[in-house]
Design an enzyme around this catalytic site. Sequence first.
Site, short mmCIF file in Angstrom:
data_model
loop_
_atom_site.label_atom_id
_atom_site.label_comp_id
_atom_site.label_asym_id
_atom_site.label_seq_id
_atom_site.Cartn_x
_atom_site.Cartn_y
_atom_site.Cartn_z
N GLU A 308 0.85 -1.20 0.00
CA GLU A 308 0.00 0.00 0.00
C GLU A 308 0.88 1.24 0.00
OE1 GLU A 308 -2.95 2.44 3.04
OE2 GLU A 308 -2.89 0.26 3.17
N GLU A 313 -2.52 11.71 3.03
CA GLU A 313 -3.56 11.61 4.05
C GLU A 313 -3.57 12.89 4.87
OE1 GLU A 313 -4.36 7.39 5.81
OE2 GLU A 313 -2.18 7.61 5.63
#
Length: 506
Positions: A308, A313
């Site tokens: 990932e 974010e």
Amino acid sequence: MQKQYFLVWLLLISQFFFGQQMPIDFSPTLDNFTVFSGSQFSRVADPLDANNMVGKFTKTGGSQWEGAFIDLSASINLDSGKILTLRFYDPNALSHNMVLKLENGVNPNVEVLKNFSSSGWTTVSFDFSAAKYSSNSAPVNASGTYSRLTLFIDGGQTSIGTYYIDDISDGTTNNGLDVVYSQLVWQDEFNDSGTFSSANWFAETVPPNNGSWSNGELQHYTNRLVNVNENNGTLKITAKKESYTAYGTQKNYTSARLNSLFSFTYGRVDVRAKLPVGNGTWPAIWMLGTSMGNSYTPATLNWPNCGEVDIMEHWGNNPNYIHGSIHTPSSYGSTVNTSVVLSTDVSTTFHVYSMNWSPNKISFMIDNEIYYTYNPTVKNASTWPFFAPQFILLNVAMGGIGGAIDSNFTQSTMEVDYVRVYQAALTADSFIQETVKIYPNPVSNMLSISVPTENIGAKASVFSIIGTEVASFNITNEKTTFDTSALAPGIYFLRINNHQLKIVKE
């Protein structure tokens, strides 16, 4: 977004705060120095050119060795060049000495002392072939890599003054990227009105955990226009406070999560976006290995074995801090991650969040400036599952590590101006399009492929535009042919080793 052991994860963030890389021109918000022993630093306009940002360094007289340092995401390599330069300006045009010190390297710390006079902007050069060890002042022709640069102005003197520095350089010209991806191979500009493109995206709405999503998220994802739509040139993913029941579970918030129907191996992703605001919002721009399964590929590996990459974010309870993370089998709890704070409000200003993925490393960028590079020394299935295709995800979660949700929250939106993927790398030491030839292109039937001798025996794969392998064959000699008659008209990609070319099938 697929994370566990969050307390450990959060504690480690402060240990992985990386700064900028060379050259340092103080234009991006990432070019910030850390000061010590009383000195001060700020980014300001050039005293002689209001359009140029520079670094302002102030000595307060509190110590003889006031200084400042910056940690670099891409280390200075003295084996590639011994000369570092910077521009210096003193409004009082006085004589000075400056120590430039390199630290956190594979060898002991080294430094160079320069004496000079400033009249206007002056370029100062530091030759590390005639450096000294910081520990004992012994002379050394310095070598190796160093990740911290420290400056002392008029060291050894208890003096007061304000000075300006600009354009600190070690000769770097490629922005620290080992591979530059230049060919646009997939994009969505979000110029339609209404629903998103079903040819580009799949709305993931089915929660994996008995009606709930992982990580303590408190929303349901939907494909409704109130949660995800295109309008006025942007994609809008809106998190809303509302009672909503789905899959046997009632939630108090809704939002959307889109998965790209395009996957790729190696390349660059640019996403220009403006982020939602409010405690509890948790927007993300990220990637997962297609091996974990999605709307068009069956699952072969679970998470985190699929790998990932969290390109961006943002947690609403910590505004303007942008996080980039890597999740692998070796680091999915105590994960490899970093963060950087921007000086402009990410909820009112668009920024370009990028990821550059080569066979050797993954670099995280904001507005084309690298702030972190993941490059493990040992690359295996545990540390580097990034040898297979990944797809892109866009979503806004609520709660979880986004923090407690503001009781006054009603709704907020992540706006995405575009998503662009580049491939077709051009580097000095790779053949790519200069030496790999395909013709004719567009092609109706037989495609001729010409490669250098070192690629004889390599596997060649043909992928559809959504990343599905539709054909494969071996390169048997310098000239190989491939029959494309079984392919439907459209765009395909021929991949040989780490290199890729676009095929247009008529």
